[in-house]
Motif scaffolding. Structure first.
Motif, short mmCIF file in Angstrom:
data_model
loop_
_atom_site.label_atom_id
_atom_site.label_comp_id
_atom_site.label_asym_id
_atom_site.label_seq_id
_atom_site.Cartn_x
_atom_site.Cartn_y
_atom_site.Cartn_z
N ILE A 78 14.97 -1.40 8.28
CA ILE A 78 13.93 -1.81 9.23
C ILE A 78 14.15 -1.02 10.51
N ASP A 79 13.14 -0.25 10.90
CA ASP A 79 13.19 0.51 12.15
C ASP A 79 12.33 -0.18 13.20
N ILE A 80 12.71 0.00 14.46
CA ILE A 80 11.95 -0.56 15.57
C ILE A 80 11.30 0.58 16.33
N GLN A 81 9.96 0.55 16.41
CA GLN A 81 9.21 1.55 17.18
C GLN A 81 8.73 0.92 18.48
N VAL A 82 8.69 1.74 19.53
CA VAL A 82 8.26 1.26 20.84
C VAL A 82 6.93 1.93 21.18
N GLY A 83 5.92 1.11 21.47
CA GLY A 83 4.60 1.62 21.78
C GLY A 83 4.39 1.84 23.26
N ARG A 84 3.18 2.28 23.64
CA ARG A 84 2.92 2.64 25.04
C ARG A 84 2.92 1.43 25.95
N THR A 85 2.69 0.22 25.40
CA THR A 85 2.76 -0.99 26.23
C THR A 85 4.14 -1.62 26.18
N GLY A 86 5.10 -0.94 25.54
CA GLY A 86 6.46 -1.46 25.45
C GLY A 86 6.70 -2.37 24.27
N ALA A 87 5.66 -2.60 23.44
CA ALA A 87 5.82 -3.50 22.30
C ALA A 87 6.82 -2.95 21.30
N LEU A 88 7.77 -3.79 20.89
CA LEU A 88 8.74 -3.43 19.86
C LEU A 88 8.14 -3.82 18.51
N SER A 89 7.79 -2.81 17.71
CA SER A 89 7.12 -3.05 16.43
C SER A 89 8.05 -2.71 15.28
N PRO A 90 8.36 -3.69 14.43
CA PRO A 90 9.23 -3.40 13.28
C PRO A 90 8.46 -2.72 12.16
N VAL A 91 9.09 -1.70 11.57
CA VAL A 91 8.47 -0.95 10.48
C VAL A 91 9.42 -0.95 9.29
N ALA A 92 8.89 -1.28 8.11
CA ALA A 92 9.69 -1.27 6.89
C ALA A 92 9.73 0.14 6.32
N ARG A 93 10.93 0.67 6.09
CA ARG A 93 11.09 1.95 5.41
C ARG A 93 11.42 1.65 3.95
N LEU A 94 10.56 2.11 3.06
CA LEU A 94 10.59 1.70 1.66
C LEU A 94 10.97 2.85 0.73
N THR A 95 11.53 2.50 -0.42
CA THR A 95 11.61 3.47 -1.50
C THR A 95 10.17 3.76 -1.91
N PRO A 96 9.73 5.03 -1.86
CA PRO A 96 8.31 5.33 -2.07
C PRO A 96 7.78 4.75 -3.38
N VAL A 97 6.57 4.19 -3.31
CA VAL A 97 5.92 3.63 -4.48
C VAL A 97 4.41 3.84 -4.32
N THR A 98 3.72 4.07 -5.42
CA THR A 98 2.27 4.28 -5.35
C THR A 98 1.56 2.94 -5.42
N VAL A 99 0.74 2.67 -4.41
CA VAL A 99 -0.02 1.43 -4.34
C VAL A 99 -1.48 1.78 -4.06
N GLY A 100 -2.36 1.37 -4.93
CA GLY A 100 -3.78 1.65 -4.71
C GLY A 100 -4.08 3.14 -4.64
N GLY A 101 -3.34 3.96 -5.40
CA GLY A 101 -3.61 5.39 -5.44
C GLY A 101 -2.99 6.19 -4.32
N VAL A 102 -2.17 5.55 -3.48
CA VAL A 102 -1.54 6.24 -2.36
C VAL A 102 -0.04 5.99 -2.39
N VAL A 103 0.75 7.02 -2.13
CA VAL A 103 2.20 6.86 -2.09
C VAL A 103 2.56 6.18 -0.77
N VAL A 104 3.21 5.03 -0.86
CA VAL A 104 3.56 4.22 0.31
C VAL A 104 5.07 4.27 0.52
N SER A 105 5.49 4.65 1.71
CA SER A 105 6.92 4.65 2.04
C SER A 105 7.21 3.83 3.30
N ASN A 106 6.15 3.38 3.99
CA ASN A 106 6.31 2.56 5.19
C ASN A 106 5.34 1.38 5.11
N ALA A 107 5.71 0.29 5.75
CA ALA A 107 4.81 -0.87 5.84
C ALA A 107 5.08 -1.59 7.14
#
Length: 711
Positions: free
Chosen positions: A343-372
């Motif tokens: 789990i990575d924490i990204q900081v936006g322009r308003t200072g919001a700490l947004s958690p991002v899931a780093r995933l083992t890549p998997v195809t979902v709905g025809g698109v390779v997903v590695s983040n959520a």
């Protein structure tokens, strides 16, 4: 869906009239023909697998209910798409068919029931099936004569495929010679690309400025169907064998033994293929494969079940486009299980700490997903904003197996977590209370779901995001100064605040020697950038306010503020003098229709914060801020504050507001001592009473129209 989408598409089939059913079948035939051409012919699908399956099911249901309306070009009679121009054509001796689909456990039991009923074995025990992963790739048929690879063909439309023999010879999994096989052997299987090879290919394509692929299936299909075999040779294609076509002698008596024999000839076969004794065992193996899906290293989109006894397969035979003895149990198109690596924490322009899931890549709905997205700390902890449990209170931890969902273009999200696969010593995720970028305290205000960094412009993440927003299309929109250039200049220490952009020429001189020495830049391009920056020194007040990146202030609300205050100095003075929650300046600000207490608080806080205010003042000193367009001075309502209440009968509230603002009035959503006119329609309530108490001029809609000359 197109503009001509039938209005009956979601209606129950049994409710359709003959005319409606006929029209819908015509539309479905057109849509599915185009989808087949895009998917099979151009290797560039324009609808999702789920949407395609839905259209196919709808077509089948209508044809079943209205058999006399079935079209001669019915999609249910079609397989794939016609071979593309440019390739030679090969007619398949044995047709290459598609498979029927199962989407639920009940569908699998129904399949078994149909097979038993057809064979007259309803009450017998022990009818065996094979279950194997359904590879998401491109079907290929390989014809061997006397042990030598003679030709290779794509499925095409099932009858005729494309001659890709030269390309197939470049795939390492496909032997050129085999021994011990029948004189004529047509091996069928799937060409695919592994996740690792797909990522490397896309990286090479990107570096070369070439087209990248959406998913491994598209990459594999596009690579095999190249007119130049050397391109195919350079692509990392693989091949799984799982069936056969034309034979001069039988391979075996069972499906499983025939697959084993193909393996003995040197073909790769799937190690997850298993014999199942009944539907329950088939579904159990389906669930086992689904759990391993993310770790296989290649894409699958379901599990294929086949009657194991080849003699029974022969008795069962075929429908027009599908075998009776096999079915594909599809995975939900928008769902997939994979591992949460961190789990990575990204900081936006308003200072919001947004958690991002780093995933083992998997195809979902025809698109390779590695983040959520993980939303916020409450979502990770397994609770909603009110403290109530979500996912039955299951929290999310690095290392967990999580279910990802994605619908359309929506950002992938985590739907669930499998606690049975969690390591016993896996620690709970601790959300940071300090900014990971600058170390400043990260606080969560009461009532706010988000934790925010307090570092402001000293936080590099916030500084970069604010600069990217500043140069965005709705803000200053400086040609040649996009997000990429901003990040580069920030990293080099050339631009740390918006004002720094406008002092570049003065600080570095014409040509900017350091910039000239960079790849892609020269004296001409550097001076062109400087000229573009200078051209933006004149800026509309609304754009300036929006460009500041103040939390909650979008382009429309920036326009409201600009229209109300008119000039930068008036806006700046009001924000400097205002006190949150009290005083005339606060009342005036919150009386603007569309400006609430939350936005007002954010504005005042930003404009009174020492570091941020210094950055804003330095910027404004470099600019010529244009006043908001004012109405002509002879307008009877120019400069007046107007409030509309009750029901307007001759125009909508939006029309009345737009007309008033065009005449220079300032429209407010609430009545105060500063209100000049209240326009009251039927149903006016507390606002009319307050206006009367304050002595505000009140008129009805007709009087208002007379006043502004629209009567």
């Amino acid at each position: 869906m197109t503009k001509k989408t039938p209005t009956t598409l979601q209606a129950p089939v049994e409710s359709l009239t003959n005319a409606q059913a006929k029209a819908e079948l015509s539309w479905l035939a057109t849509q599915l023909r185009a989808a087949n051409k895009s998917y099979h012919g151009a290797d560039a699908p324009d609808i999702s697998d789920a949407d395609y399956d839905h259209l196919k099911q709808r077509n089948k249901s209508i044809e079943t209910a209205f058999p006399t309306l079935k079209r001669d070009d019915s999609p249910s009679e079609q397989i794939g798409a016609a071979p593309a121009d440019g390739f030679g054509k090969i007619k398949h001796v044995v047709r290459m068919l598609s498979l029927g689909n199962a989407f639920s456990d009940d569908d699998v039991f129904d399949f078994d029931t149909r097979v038993r009923k057809y064979l007259g074995r309803e009450n017998e025990i022990g009818l065996a099936y094979t279950a194997e992963p359904k590879i998401d790739g491109l079907s290929l048929s390989l014809r061997y004569e006397n042990g030598h690879l003679f030709q290779a063909a794509t499925r095409g439309d099932g009858e005729v495929g494309e001659n890709v023999t030269a390309n197939a010879r470049t795939i390492s999994d496909i032997p050129h010679q085999i021994s011990g096989a029948p004189d004529v052997l047509e091996v069928r299987g799937e060409v695919y690309m592994s996740h690792e090879d797909f990522a490397e290919l896309n990286a090479r394509q990107s570096d070369a400025g070439a087209k990248t692929f959406a998913n491994p299936r598209n990459a594999a299909a596009g690579s095999l169907r190249q007119l130049d075999a050397s391109i195919t040779r350079a692509r990392p294609l693989r091949f799984f064998a799982y069936a056969w076509g034309d034979l001069s002698a039988p391979l075996a008596q069972t499906q499983s033994d025939a697959i084993a024999r193909l393996q003995s000839f040197g073909f790769s076969t799937n190690p997850l293929t298993q014999i199942c004794s009944d539907p329950a065992a088939m579904i159990a193996h389906y669930q086992k494969i689904e759990q391993q899906r993310a770790t296989l290293g290649y894409d699958i989109d379901g599990v294929v079940y086949k009657v194991n006894d080849l003699g029974l397969q022969h008795r069962l035979g075929f429908r027009s486009t599908t075998p009776r003895w096999a079915i594909a149990h599809k995975f939900p198109a928008e769902l997939a299980w994979t591992r949460l690596e961190r789990i990575d924490i990204q900081v936006g322009r308003t200072g919001a700490l947004s958690p991002v899931a780093r995933l083992t890549p998997v195809t979902v709905g025809g698109v390779v997903v590695s983040n959520a997205t993980l939303h916020n700390e409450d979502y990770i902890a397994g609770r909603d904003g009110d403290g109530q449990p979500i996912r039955e209170g299951r929290d999310i931890r690095p290392g967990d197996w999580v279910q990802i969902y994605r619908a359309g273009d929506v950002i992938p999200k985590i739907k669930d977590v499998d606690l049975s696969r969690r390591a016993k010593d896996a620690p709970a995720f601790v959300f940071p209370d300090h900014c990971p970028e600058c170390g400043s305290a990260a606080i969560r205000e009461e009532g706010d779901a988000v934790r925010r960094c307090t570092g402001g412009m000293i936080c590099p993440a916030q500084a970069i995001e604010k600069l990217r927003h500043f140069v965005s299309r709705g803000a200053f929109d400086i040609e040649g100064m996009g997000a990429k250039q901003v990040e580069q200049f920030y990293a080099d220490g050339w631009v740390e605040t918006p004002a720094d952009i406008f002092t570049l020429r003065a600080r570095f001189g014409d040509g900017l020697q350091q910039l000239k020495n960079r790849d892609g830049w020269g004296e001409t391009s550097a001076n062109k950038l400087f000229d573009a920056i200078d051209s933006k020194r004149q800026i509309a007040l609304s754009r300036l306010i929006y460009s500041l990146g103040i939390r909650h202030v979008g382009d429309s609300s920036a326009g409201l503020l600009a229209n109300h205050y008119g000039r930068w100095d008036a806006f700046e003075t009001a924000m400097t003098q205002a006190q949150i929650g009290e005083g005339d300046a606060w009342d005036t600000l919150t009386s603007i229709d569309g400006i609430g207490a939350v936005m007002a608080t954010s504005l005042i806080t930003a404009m009174q914060q020492e570091a941020e205010r210094a950055s804003i003042d330095a910027l404004v000193a470099q600019l010529e801020v244009q006043d908001a367009v004012a109405a002509s001075s002879d307008s009877p309502v120019a400069g007046k504050i107007v409030v509309f209440t009750g029901t307007l009968e001759k125009m909508t509230r939006a029309e009345a507001k737009a007309r008033a603002e065009a005449l220079g009035a300032k429209v407010s959503g609430s009545v105060s001592a500063k209100t000049d006119i209240l326009v009251a329609g039927p149903g006016a309530g507390s606002k009319a009473k307050k206006a009367a108490d304050l002595g505000v001029q009140t008129m009805d809609e007709d009087d208002w129209l007379t006043l502004i000359g629209d009567a």
